[in-house]
Design a protein around this motif. Sequence first.
Motif, mmCIF file in Angstrom:
data_model
loop_
_atom_site.group_PDB
_atom_site.id
_atom_site.type_symbol
_atom_site.label_atom_id
_atom_site.label_comp_id
_atom_site.label_asym_id
_atom_site.label_seq_id
_atom_site.Cartn_x
_atom_site.Cartn_y
_atom_site.Cartn_z
ATOM 1 N N THR A 6 -8.801 -6.353 -1.739
ATOM 2 C CA THR A 6 -9.985 -5.497 -1.650
ATOM 3 C C THR A 6 -11.132 -6.300 -1.048
ATOM 4 N N VAL A 9 -15.202 -6.520 -0.755
ATOM 5 C CA VAL A 9 -16.409 -6.044 -1.420
ATOM 6 C C VAL A 9 -17.595 -6.882 -0.950
ATOM 7 N N ASP A 10 -18.814 -6.391 -1.251
ATOM 8 C CA ASP A 10 -20.000 -7.180 -0.957
ATOM 9 C C ASP A 10 -20.409 -7.954 -2.208
ATOM 10 N N ARG A 28 -20.336 -6.240 -5.481
ATOM 11 C CA ARG A 28 -19.015 -5.701 -5.826
ATOM 12 C C ARG A 28 -18.835 -4.262 -5.370
ATOM 13 N N LEU A 29 -19.646 -3.829 -4.406
ATOM 14 C CA LEU A 29 -19.474 -2.505 -3.822
ATOM 15 C C LEU A 29 -18.488 -2.629 -2.668
ATOM 16 N N SER A 30 -17.529 -1.708 -2.590
ATOM 17 C CA SER A 30 -16.473 -1.799 -1.598
ATOM 18 C C SER A 30 -17.026 -1.702 -0.189
ATOM 19 N N ASN A 80 -11.967 2.830 -0.082
ATOM 20 C CA ASN A 80 -12.266 2.051 -1.283
ATOM 21 C C ASN A 80 -12.285 0.557 -1.015
ATOM 22 N N GLY A 81 -12.277 0.189 0.277
ATOM 23 C CA GLY A 81 -12.292 -1.221 0.641
ATOM 24 C C GLY A 81 -10.949 -1.908 0.485
ATOM 25 N N PRO A 136 -10.528 -10.044 -5.280
ATOM 26 C CA PRO A 136 -11.473 -9.405 -4.350
ATOM 27 C C PRO A 136 -12.137 -10.423 -3.427
ATOM 28 N N ILE A 143 -15.157 -11.434 -1.141
ATOM 29 C CA ILE A 143 -16.583 -11.097 -1.113
ATOM 30 C C ILE A 143 -17.184 -11.515 0.224
ATOM 31 N N SER A 169 -18.370 5.203 -2.423
ATOM 32 C CA SER A 169 -18.152 4.051 -1.555
ATOM 33 C C SER A 169 -19.144 4.160 -0.417
#
Length: 968
Positions: A29, A31-32, A35-37, A60-61, A102, A104, A621
Amino acid sequence: MRYVYLILALICFNIYHVQAQNSRQLSGTIVDSTRLSLPGSNIKLKNELGDSTVTIADVNGKFSFPSVKGNKITLVITSIGYDGLIKHYTLQPDNKPVVLDPIILKSATKQLGAVTIVGVNPVVFKEDTVQYSVSAYKVRENAPIEDVLKKIPGLDVDKDGTVTAQGKQVTKVRVNGKDFFGGDVLSATKNLPADVIESVQVIDDYGDQANLTGIKTGEPDKILNFTIRKDKNYGYFGQATAGDGSDLLPKKPGVDNDNRYIGLLNFFKFKGDQQISVIGSINNTNVNTFSYGTPTGGGGGFGGGGGRRNAARGSSSSTVNRDGITDAHSIGLNYRDQWGKTLSVYGSYSFTNNTTFTNSTTFQENGSATRSTSNQISQTTTNPVNHRFNFNLEWKPDTLNYLKVTPTFTYSGSDVTSYDSVSSTRQEVINKAYTSNSVSNTSSPNYGISGFFNHRFKSTKRNLNIGFNASSVKSYEFDNPINKYTIGVSSVPAYQYVYTDSRTNSYGVNVSYLEPIGKVSYLELNYAFNHSFTSSDKETDTLYTGNRFHKYDLLSNNYNYTFTTHRFGLNYRIIETKYNLTLGIGGLPANLEGINLMNNVSTKVNTFNIVPAASFNYTFSRSQALRFNYNGSANQPSFSQLQPVADFSNALYPVQGNPDLRPEFTNNFSLRYNAFSFQSGNMFLIGLNFTQTNNKVVQNIITYRDFDEAVLTANPSLRNLQNTNFINYLNADGYYQGRANFIYSKPWSERKYTLRVGGQVAYTNNIGFSQDVDSLNNFTPIAKNIAKTLTLSPQVRFRVNIDDIVDAEAFSTLSLNKTNNSLNTVPSSNVKSIDLGINGKNYVWKDWTISYDYTKTLNYGYSGSIAIKNPNIFNAYLERRFLKDHRGTVRLAAYDIFNENTGYSVINNGSVRTESNVNRLGRYFLLTFTFRLQKFSGKAPSEPNRGFRGGNGGGRGNDGPPPGGGPY
């Protein structure tokens, strides 16, 4: 032989088994830092064998590689607006699926040369913003940004240049977050070159206070914000156009077939924070540079115009659909700069001087106990003059304080001459016929200032905001209507001199305080006060002789009124990363007072409304969002609806206001859902809106019949009123409107082909009243009419866009307007039109362009009282680019080749139905020459460039003002 087959089968099985043992599924995944996709992220995988493959993160990333070979891999991750990232992994020597932690990405702080960005994220959804990347919607170099807007799903551009987003009209334009020419839409969309724009943002704007504090109240406006490309932020762009043409027909008396001419000038200079823009126009082709708050501007191209209901939406037509024929002159200057480290300034001045001639036919049907109709033929010449100046100062001395002050000045004036020929019928018999000649002039200067101050408390999330506004509007108007009756008795004085001198002073202040009560929750206290005072002195003379004025008290008026509101509110807010919620309650007392100084009769109306507040925004998202909002507001009646003295300046519909009217109160609910697939490019948007109004101000049409002679002898004032429709106003409950709009867009083959399906549906429950005065001067009971109107406008478009070959669109649009009335004396209507058309540009021999635009309109359901046609509107031009770097362009254009351009409309309002048609600029030919110069420095973004968008340049990077660079 079968042994050979067996051996081959065993070999294939062993090869497959070995591959299966050495491959596995890899997923993860993107994310930034919050933690937003990050949907649409580009992931490139390389293994130790030298193989590579690429995939794109879903909504959803998430990403997945189904068959990864080897134990050592490298991932190269990129996403627009974020720093690229390279990660190395050593996997376990087995074939078990691997789910990575994830990954980042950090927000971009510099441009990386080590990572190549493949593809462009066309759309990004934020809480109140939908952002479109301009480079995803290719147009030819030097095209205006309007050409890009026509290609963006969810946006619609009418032939008149009016921009709508998700079914709602865009009311303001900004550049890099600051108003451009006071927010004037058409001055930006028709003049800013697409080459210098990085992205287009469609924003639900709640005002400056909400932008700064996040505190949102009321119904948002739709605005556009254009961000300038960093590599174009130092340099200039200039363009001048000159053209001459004619309809090539002999001059006929009374027919407008003069030669056509056009002259346009655009100049934009960018130097970091400093931006200077100059735009101007002189023409008689119905091109306006500024809209002044109405969708009738234009400029920068060869089109524009005020589209009527049956205009083909979204067409790239150059036929001008503005009503009438306009000779336009305009000039404007926009300025923006940073004065020191703490003060930002921006503002504009614009001027227009236009002359417009209109020739219209109108049929009107009125519902009452006895059916009445009217037919009107009008010829009007209008000469409006407008000045508009605004300046903004934003002071930010530190991170805790912010002050914005905006002084404004506008001036509008006009000279109008008109001729009307009117006939009215009652029960199919002509009872009145007359002609009217009128001369009028107006002038209205407006001075204003507004601003707000925001303070964020140190080391806390507390916030204090104070806003203020004040304005003074003075208006002077002179009217001289002269009426001559040929059938029936005159219901108005034959000759009038009317002088009206009025002024409105208003001021207001609002305060809000935000107190944190948890990590993500807040309490907000707010208060708003608004006060306006209007005075109007109207003097009427019906016996003017020589230079002597005879004031006629019965038609003169000196009326003042004030409107004051207080709004108290308490809101509870939750602000999370993925969602925010507001729940609140408020009180809205309103006071409306009026006094007639002619007889010292005063009125006073007090109201109090409870105003709940609610909004909810959820971000699934970056490509999917849901939003709900409710707000309530009070609206004061207009001066003409309140003033108690009869106004006979319009002989067909004399008007008398009602000083006992109550303010309207409107409840508005809205729901919006957006979804975009980064993998397929599909987009879906849907919006729902419901509006309900208490104390709606509606018309009451009082119809005076033929009176008995005894009644006329006893009441001489009634003699002129018989066989007359008189307009009064009442409050009514029961008004509501529901609207829904949607758009679905599906591109394929790298957006070479796009199918768009969309439309809007609205249902309105409108109220109207009617009342008869019988032959004995008795008023019959007021009859209430409920007009239920359904409007439907579905549309289908198919676009082909192949770089430097063709850019064309075929479209079909249905417009339906159906009204059913509860009173059987008010006829129902079912008017519809179908637009079928194609428009596009073909690029041949590298520097030649062939453009075409054809629309066939089929009209149905009009009453037949006005001449209705099914026009064929066909425009075409041939264009040639030449000189170094395509600086010169020559174009030969033909507009409305079949000479059938006419405007039609139908309006249902309570108990009144109005149909009309009006003249528009017809066939003509125009030869133009355009010369461009531009010089920008800096390195252009990495993106394909196959003859579109320009974007060349040289010099240093984006770290400061470069020393030079050649024009191209």
